[in-house]
Design an enzyme around this catalytic site. Structure first.
Site, PDB file in Angstrom:
ATOM      1  N   ARG A   1     -16.379  15.414  40.201  1.00 23.11           N
ATOM      2  CA  ARG A   1     -16.358  15.975  41.563  1.00 23.11           C
ATOM      3  C   ARG A   1     -15.734  17.366  41.572  1.00 23.11           C
ATOM      4  NH1 ARG A   1     -14.866  10.608  42.828  1.00 23.11           N
ATOM      5  NH2 ARG A   1     -12.681  11.147  43.193  1.00 23.11           N
TER       6      ARG A   1
ATOM      7  N   SER B   1     -15.217   0.171  34.298  1.00 27.24           N
ATOM      8  CA  SER B   1     -14.872   0.091  35.714  1.00 27.24           C
ATOM      9  C   SER B   1     -15.008  -1.311  36.310  1.00 27.24           C
ATOM     10  CB  SER B   1     -15.781   1.060  36.489  1.00 27.24           C
ATOM     11  OG  SER B   1     -15.231   1.318  37.751  1.00 27.24           O
TER      12      SER B   1
ATOM     13  N   ASN C   1     -10.387  -5.827  36.958  1.00 27.55           N
ATOM     14  CA  ASN C   1      -9.564  -6.809  36.221  1.00 27.55           C
ATOM     15  C   ASN C   1      -8.666  -7.613  37.159  1.00 27.55           C
ATOM     16  OD1 ASN C   1      -8.631  -4.206  36.234  1.00 27.55           O
ATOM     17  ND2 ASN C   1      -8.243  -4.120  34.045  1.00 27.55           N
ATOM     18  N   CYS C   2      -8.292  -7.006  38.272  1.00 28.94           N
ATOM     19  CA  CYS C   2      -7.409  -7.727  39.212  1.00 28.94           C
ATOM     20  C   CYS C   2      -8.110  -8.936  39.827  1.00 28.94           C
ATOM     21  CB  CYS C   2      -6.940  -6.795  40.323  1.00 28.94           C
ATOM     22  SG  CYS C   2      -6.280  -5.259  39.686  1.00 28.94           S
TER      23      CYS C   2
ATOM     24  N   THR D   1       0.589  15.307  28.322  1.00 29.00           N
ATOM     25  CA  THR D   1       1.431  14.799  27.226  1.00 29.00           C
ATOM     26  C   THR D   1       2.128  15.983  26.558  1.00 29.00           C
ATOM     27  OG1 THR D   1      -0.283  15.055  25.563  1.00 29.00           O
ATOM     28  CG2 THR D   1      -0.287  12.990  26.806  1.00 29.00           C
TER      29      THR D   1
ATOM     30  N   GLY E   1      -2.153   5.653  33.366  1.00 28.57           N
ATOM     31  CA  GLY E   1      -2.293   4.193  33.463  1.00 28.57           C
ATOM     32  C   GLY E   1      -1.226   3.424  32.705  1.00 28.57           C
ATOM     33  N   ASP E   2      -1.618   2.242  32.262  1.00 27.81           N
ATOM     34  CA  ASP E   2      -0.667   1.327  31.615  1.00 27.81           C
ATOM     35  C   ASP E   2      -0.048   1.928  30.358  1.00 27.81           C
ATOM     36  OD1 ASP E   2      -1.493  -0.456  33.522  1.00 27.81           O
ATOM     37  OD2 ASP E   2      -2.126  -2.025  32.126  1.00 27.81           O
TER      38      ASP E   2
ATOM     39  N   TYR F   1       2.322  -2.931  67.971  1.00 31.78           N
ATOM     40  CA  TYR F   1       2.784  -4.255  68.371  1.00 31.78           C
ATOM     41  C   TYR F   1       1.879  -4.904  69.395  1.00 31.78           C
ATOM     42  CZ  TYR F   1       5.036  -7.711  71.298  1.00 31.78           C
ATOM     43  OH  TYR F   1       5.265  -8.838  72.038  1.00 31.78           O
TER      44      TYR F   1
ATOM     45  N   LYS G   1      10.368  -5.543  68.221  1.00 34.84           N
ATOM     46  CA  LYS G   1      11.217  -5.047  67.123  1.00 34.84           C
ATOM     47  C   LYS G   1      10.620  -5.631  65.861  1.00 34.84           C
ATOM     48  CE  LYS G   1      15.759  -5.044  69.181  1.00 34.84           C
ATOM     49  NZ  LYS G   1      16.847  -5.992  69.368  1.00 34.84           N
TER      50      LYS G   1
HETATM   51  P1  FAD Z   1      -7.362  -0.618  31.717  1.00 34.84           P
HETATM   52  O1  FAD Z   1      -7.884  -0.780  33.071  1.00 34.84           O
HETATM   53  O2  FAD Z   1      -6.949  -1.839  31.000  1.00 34.84           O
HETATM   54  O3  FAD Z   1      -8.434   0.132  30.848  1.00 34.84           O
HETATM   55  C1  FAD Z   1      -8.192   0.500  29.529  1.00 34.84           C
HETATM   56  C2  FAD Z   1      -9.506   0.505  28.781  1.00 34.84           C
HETATM   57  O4  FAD Z   1      -9.370   1.288  27.623  1.00 34.84           O
HETATM   58  C3  FAD Z   1      -9.915  -0.873  28.297  1.00 34.84           C
HETATM   59  O5  FAD Z   1     -11.180  -1.232  28.815  1.00 34.84           O
HETATM   60  C4  FAD Z   1      -9.974  -0.739  26.794  1.00 34.84           C
HETATM   61  O6  FAD Z   1     -11.042  -1.450  26.223  1.00 34.84           O
HETATM   62  C5  FAD Z   1     -10.172   0.748  26.605  1.00 34.84           C
HETATM   63  N1  FAD Z   1      -9.678   1.262  25.323  1.00 34.84           N
HETATM   64  C6  FAD Z   1      -8.458   1.042  24.787  1.00 34.84           C
HETATM   65  N2  FAD Z   1      -8.355   1.702  23.611  1.00 34.84           N
HETATM   66  C7  FAD Z   1      -9.531   2.343  23.414  1.00 34.84           C
HETATM   67  C8  FAD Z   1     -10.018   3.168  22.379  1.00 34.84           C
HETATM   68  N3  FAD Z   1      -9.290   3.476  21.344  1.00 34.84           N
HETATM   69  N4  FAD Z   1     -11.274   3.630  22.500  1.00 34.84           N
HETATM   70  C9  FAD Z   1     -12.041   3.331  23.572  1.00 34.84           C
HETATM   71  N5  FAD Z   1     -11.623   2.555  24.573  1.00 34.84           N
HETATM   72  C10 FAD Z   1     -10.387   2.067  24.497  1.00 34.84           C
HETATM   73  N6  FAD Z   1      -2.775  -4.538  39.000  1.00 34.84           N
HETATM   74  C11 FAD Z   1      -2.509  -4.454  40.315  1.00 34.84           C
HETATM   75  O7  FAD Z   1      -2.035  -3.425  40.769  1.00 34.84           O
HETATM   76  N7  FAD Z   1      -2.752  -5.507  41.147  1.00 34.84           N
HETATM   77  C12 FAD Z   1      -3.300  -6.657  40.700  1.00 34.84           C
HETATM   78  O8  FAD Z   1      -3.526  -7.599  41.471  1.00 34.84           O
HETATM   79  C13 FAD Z   1      -3.577  -6.785  39.330  1.00 34.84           C
HETATM   80  N8  FAD Z   1      -4.104  -7.922  38.842  1.00 34.84           N
HETATM   81  C14 FAD Z   1      -4.419  -7.988  37.520  1.00 34.84           C
HETATM   82  C15 FAD Z   1      -4.979  -9.153  37.032  1.00 34.84           C
HETATM   83  C16 FAD Z   1      -5.328  -9.247  35.699  1.00 34.84           C
HETATM   84  C17 FAD Z   1      -5.903 -10.522  35.177  1.00 34.84           C
HETATM   85  C18 FAD Z   1      -5.112  -8.141  34.841  1.00 34.84           C
HETATM   86  C19 FAD Z   1      -5.513  -8.221  33.405  1.00 34.84           C
HETATM   87  C20 FAD Z   1      -4.545  -6.981  35.298  1.00 34.84           C
HETATM   88  C21 FAD Z   1      -4.189  -6.897  36.648  1.00 34.84           C
HETATM   89  N9  FAD Z   1      -3.600  -5.739  37.160  1.00 34.84           N
HETATM   90  C22 FAD Z   1      -3.307  -5.661  38.495  1.00 34.84           C
HETATM   91  C23 FAD Z   1      -3.225  -4.627  36.270  1.00 34.84           C
HETATM   92  C24 FAD Z   1      -4.261  -3.531  36.298  1.00 34.84           C
HETATM   93  O9  FAD Z   1      -5.515  -4.074  36.097  1.00 34.84           O
HETATM   94  C25 FAD Z   1      -3.924  -2.520  35.231  1.00 34.84           C
HETATM   95  O10 FAD Z   1      -2.651  -2.000  35.495  1.00 34.84           O
HETATM   96  C26 FAD Z   1      -4.907  -1.395  35.209  1.00 34.84           C
HETATM   97  O11 FAD Z   1      -6.199  -1.858  34.939  1.00 34.84           O
HETATM   98  C27 FAD Z   1      -4.513  -0.355  34.160  1.00 34.84           C
HETATM   99  O12 FAD Z   1      -5.484   0.629  34.093  1.00 34.84           O
HETATM  100  P2  FAD Z   1      -5.708   1.446  32.742  1.00 34.84           P
HETATM  101  O13 FAD Z   1      -6.833   2.370  32.982  1.00 34.84           O
HETATM  102  O14 FAD Z   1      -4.446   2.003  32.265  1.00 34.84           O
HETATM  103  O15 FAD Z   1      -6.123   0.342  31.685  1.00 34.84           O
END
Ligand code: FAD
Length: 835
Positions: free
Chosen positions: A21, A38, A41-42, A278, A287-288, A430, A438
């Site tokens: 975009r 995409s 996972n949640c 970084t 992300g995570d 409310y 309140k």
């Molecule tokens: P991800 O969404 O995990 O994506 C990372 C991707 O990178 C993966 O698909 C992986 O295959 C790919 N990857 C990794 N290494 C490589 C590589 N070297 N080359 C190519 N690809 C690669 N969060 C909430 O806020 N609320 C919720 O209710 C919630 N429920 C959840 C329930 C479940 C069962 C799970 C598993 C997670 C939940 N989460 C929830 C957490 C949330 O899904 C994650 O925090 C979020 O998806 C993180 O996003 P991300 O992009 O960092 O990683």
């Protein structure tokens, strides 16, 4: 500009779409090692639970659709295996062809996420111990459930474990949840999670809190390997399951970054600045896999949640495309459904503040979710943490209605830097079905402001001074239904007339049901110059703390609640059904005896001793963990005529309520003048000198004695060794007797196992295992037996044969006698055992 994105789910897909975009002409390539991009996972747990019925609903975007919409080169089953910073290329393995190739970049965004932790326990890596992380994981889990799996064990009580457990239960499985902490959802403080664990139990989940898994085994028969798994816990409980789910936490997928020498934090997360950049200015991460500033503590923290990942993806894309964007950090705002309850939090917990040595204040409130007169209003329990400047440090809320809204409003206020005083004046929508004039958030702000301005002086259940006068200002009926032990009742309406009943020389800690009447009473008392305080959240908070599963001090939570209410314990154990829950919580007893950890016959011996101190008609509440206690206490009460008023079993505890009756005392007196009741007398012949057999003899002797039997033990031949002193006195003996004495074990401590002695190793191992299981030692059992009046007779003839003298035996031995004496005893006995 060529942008490469690694990872195609939350953070990666969001970064890719935003980058397009922002820059229509950029060449954008997104590599994803899995098959899907995409996906939601949640939503995975809810498809397993059939709440989300269509699998396709979780596949928010297919690669083809994404490519068509964004003109991004999406390559699934492509794993980036190295970053070559100098050449500005990544090495990619194409899993379709197993070929590797290099791809150049100008900017790189890492969105590699995290992976579930596999614990280092035997069997933890069994292919049938399943995580729930990806679409293929979900497919496997769901097919197991669809194939009629009946029992599941979920390991880990974080939000994923809780959601998985709930959904499996909704599918009708028998579900056990094992969590090593004494609470579920560690992002909340323990007392706030108490109603959640309870609701999980009420919904039929077997909760094993404060339990670790020691191993996972697959039972083997001669011919087949079972498809079931045995999950063995640290207390040796074995849970058999068709399905084992592992959800004990996540670790960042940061090996690419580490190998490329990018800066990482203590737990291996990639360090980024507020632009998500970084230590290499051309590489961003989101992300995570990253750690970002914790907006409350100012430290760096990972926040493995979808919201931050999505927002960070957008910020990284902006910066990669040359636009300035900033991500300040996270509050860790989260919300989770636990059956019909909701739990949420934002900011930090009391545990974290305590661990970081940060000064804080706290309040508990329990307002209604919306106007009380409109149907469906329910209590929302809120804990708010703030500092002396009014900064909001954290909010936690649990309840069945309106929790998410209060969390989100407060999280917004926190992000905006608002103070608690400003919450009091927030203008929120409310109408009776939705809120109150309140709102609970306003109310939290008002109470916190009162605290800061000194208009109320709050105490908490863990800091009420010992000398305080505890004043309950609820109504009589409320008080009768349960109150804190030692509390004095003066209903609020009578307080002004009864001021003279109150002490003027010590603090008065006032409590009511939720804190409101307590506050009114505190104001009245303060204005009459009493040193009065309001106990925050009143009886409702007290119950949350009292009902916690365990002592939380080892969890970093400062916890020492006031003395038990209504005579019961502050560590209530939770039964599985409503019925049980109510009765254990309301048991009235004169005394409480916790024999958790003791093994047979210890618990029964303690029960007998404690009952001796009670008056006839008084009740004793016993909590035991020894599984045998359940039957033992029944038989013991039957044989002693004490009344077993109630007995209940929770997942790992047995609760018994015993009323002392007059019968045993009368029996004891009657023994003096009347012939001994044959049924009630036991004779044990201890012939063996093997450690295990002698143990068994003393366990039985103690058990019989505790049940009111008169027990006589006759020690002959090798059995005499159990009675020998550790330190032998110098006695004159002939050569053969000396040899015998030298060769035989000296005393109970030196006896050997009948089997597997293995030069002493087996016996040592057995003693070690017994010590770990809190089984009394043999010398302790001997002394317990003695204190219970068990009679020890040493066989005169055997002593002669073995050249033993009286002075070599324990003082506990009552007599040295011959077989005739024993025959008399045996004839009078209902039971005679030869060991
Ligand atoms: P991800 O969404 O995990 O994506 C990372 C991707 O990178 C993966 O698909 C992986 O295959 C790919 N990857 C990794 N290494 C490589 C590589 N070297 N080359 C190519 N690809 C690669 N969060 C909430 O806020 N609320 C919720 O209710 C919630 N429920 C959840 C329930 C479940 C069962 C799970 C598993 C997670 C939940 N989460 C929830 C957490 C949330 O899904 C994650 O925090 C979020 O998806 C993180 O996003 P991300 O992009 O960092 O990683």
């Amino acid at each position: 500009m060529k942008l490469i994105i690694v990872g195609g789910v939350a953070g990666g897909a969001s970064a890719a779409a935003r980058a397009r975009r922002m820059d229509e002409s950029a060449e954008i390539v997104m590599f994803e090692r899995g098959e899907f991009i995409s996906f939601a996972n949640c939503g995975l747990p809810y498809h397993v639970g059939n709440v989300i019925q269509e699998r396709s609903s979780l596949l928010v975007m297919t690669p083809a659709k994404f490519k068509a919409r964004t003109n991004i080169d999406v390559r699934v089953k492509h794993e980036v295996i190295a970053i070559n910073r100098e050449q500005k290329t990544v090495t990619v393995r194409d899993h379709h062809s197993d070929q590797t190739f290099e791809e150049g970049y100008d900017k790189l965004i890492l969105a590699t996420g995290s992976s579930p932790v596999v614990p280092p326990i035997p069997g933890g890596d069994d292919p049938d111990v399943l995580p729930l992380w990806t679409i293929p994981d979900m497919d496997r889990v769901k097919s197991r459930v669809d194939e009629n799996a009946e029992r599941a064990v979920v390991i880990g009580g974080g939000f994923i474990g809780v959601e998985v457990a709930e959904n499996l239960r909704e599918r009708g499985l028998d579900v056990s949840l094992v969590e090593m902490l004494p609470q579920v959802l560690p992002n909340l403080d323990p007392e706030m999670t108490q109603p959640l664990s309870e609701t999980m139990r009420d919904n039929g989940i077997n909760m094993y809190l404060k339990r670790k898994v020691s191993s996972i085994k697959r039972p083997e028969t001669n011919t087949t390997v079972s498809s079931q798994l045995n999950v063995v816990l640290d207390n040796d409980t074995t849970l058999t399951a068709d399905l084992v789910m592992m959800a004990i936490g996540v670790r960042p997928n940061s090996s690419l970054a580490v190998e490329a020498d990018l800066e990482t934090g203590e737990q291996g997360h990639i360090s980024v600045d507020e632009k998500m950049q970084t230590s290499d200015p051309d590489i961003f991460a989101v992300g995570d896999v990253v750690e970002t500033p914790d907006l409350v503590c100012n430290s760096k923290t990972p926040t493995p949640l979808a919201g931050p990942a999505n927002r960070q993806g957008r910020v990284a894309a902006d910066n990669a495309c040359g636009r300035e964007a900033v991500h300040e950090g996270t509050l860790g705002t989260s919300v989770v459904k636990v059956f019909d309850w909701t739990a949420g939090n934002s900011g930090v917990t009391e545990k974290t503040l305590h661990q970081n040595g940060i000064e804080y204040r706290k309040i508990y409130i329990h307002p209604k979710s919306h106007a009380g007169y409109y149907p469906g209003a329910d209590m929302v329990s809120i804990k708010m943490l703030f500092n002396d400047h009014g900064d909001i440090l954290g909010i936690q809320a649990v309840g069945r209605d309106g929790v998410d809204k209060r969390i989100d409003v407060t999280a917004t206020a926190m992000k905006a830097g608002m103070k608690v005083q400003e919450l009091a004046d927030l203008e929120l929508g409310y109408a009776p079905p939705y809120g109150s004039a309140k709102d609970p958030v306003n109310f939290a702000g008002m109470v916190a402001t009162n605290v800061l301005e000194g208009k109320t002086r709050v105490l908490h259940w863990n800091n009420i001074p010992d000398e305080a006068y505890l004043l309950d200002v609820r109504e009589n009926d409320e008080f009768d239904a349960g109150h804190v032990e030692g509390a004095n009742l003066i209903p609020l309406g009578e307080l002004r007339e009864r001021l003279t009943d109150l002490p003027t020389d010590r603090p008065i800690a006032v409590y009511c049901r939720i804190g409101l009447r307590g506050y009114l009473a505190e104001r009245i008392l303060q204005q009459h110059n009493f040193d009065a305080y309001n106990v925050s959240g009143g009886w409702t908070t007290y119950q949350m703390i009292r009902n916690m599963d365990a002592d939380f001090s080892d969890n970093g939570f400062p916890h020492s609640p006031a003395s038990p209410a209504d005579g019961s314990n502050n560590k209530k154990d939770h039964p599985n059904t409503d019925n049980e829950k109510q009765s254990v919580g309301t048991w009235q007893a004169k005394q409480k005896l916790d024999v958790t950890g003791m093994s047979c016959p210890g618990p029964i011996v303690q029960v007998r001793k404690t009952l001796e101190e009670l008056q006839i008609g008084e009740r004793l509440y016993v909590i035991a963990s020894d599984p045998g206690f359940s039957k033992d206490i029944e038989s013991w009460c039957e044989s002693t005529s004490h009344k077993l008023v109630d007995k209940q079993q929770t997942q790992d505890k047995i609760h018994a309520l015993v009323e002392k009756s007059s019968a045993p005392a009368e029996t004891a007196e009657a023994e003096v003048s009347q012939p001994v009741n044959k049924q009630n007398s036991v004779a044990l012949i201890v012939f063996s000198g093997d450690f295990d057999r002698v143990m068994a003899a003393f366990i039985l002797a103690n058990g019989f004695a505790a049940a009111g039997s008169k027990v006589s033990m006759f020690f002959t031949f090798w059995g005499l060794n159990a009675l020998r002193k550790d330190q032998q006195p110098a006695v004159k003996k002939d050569f053969l007797s000396r040899m015998f004495g030298f060769m035989m074990p000296r005393g109970a401590r030196r006896l050997a196992l009948s089997k597997m002695h293995m030069m002493g190793m087996g016996t040592k191992m057995m003693k070690h295992v017994m010590a770990n299981k809190n089984i009394s030692t043999l010398p302790d059992l001997i002394s317990d037996a003695k204190s219970q009046g068990v009679e020890f007779t040493a066989c005169d003839m055997a002593m002669n044969v073995m050249g033993m003298q009286r002075s070599e035996l324990l003082e506990d031995v009552d007599s040295v006698a011959g077989v005739a004496d024993f025959v008399g005893t045996a004839q009078k006995s209902g039971t005679t055992l030869f060991i």
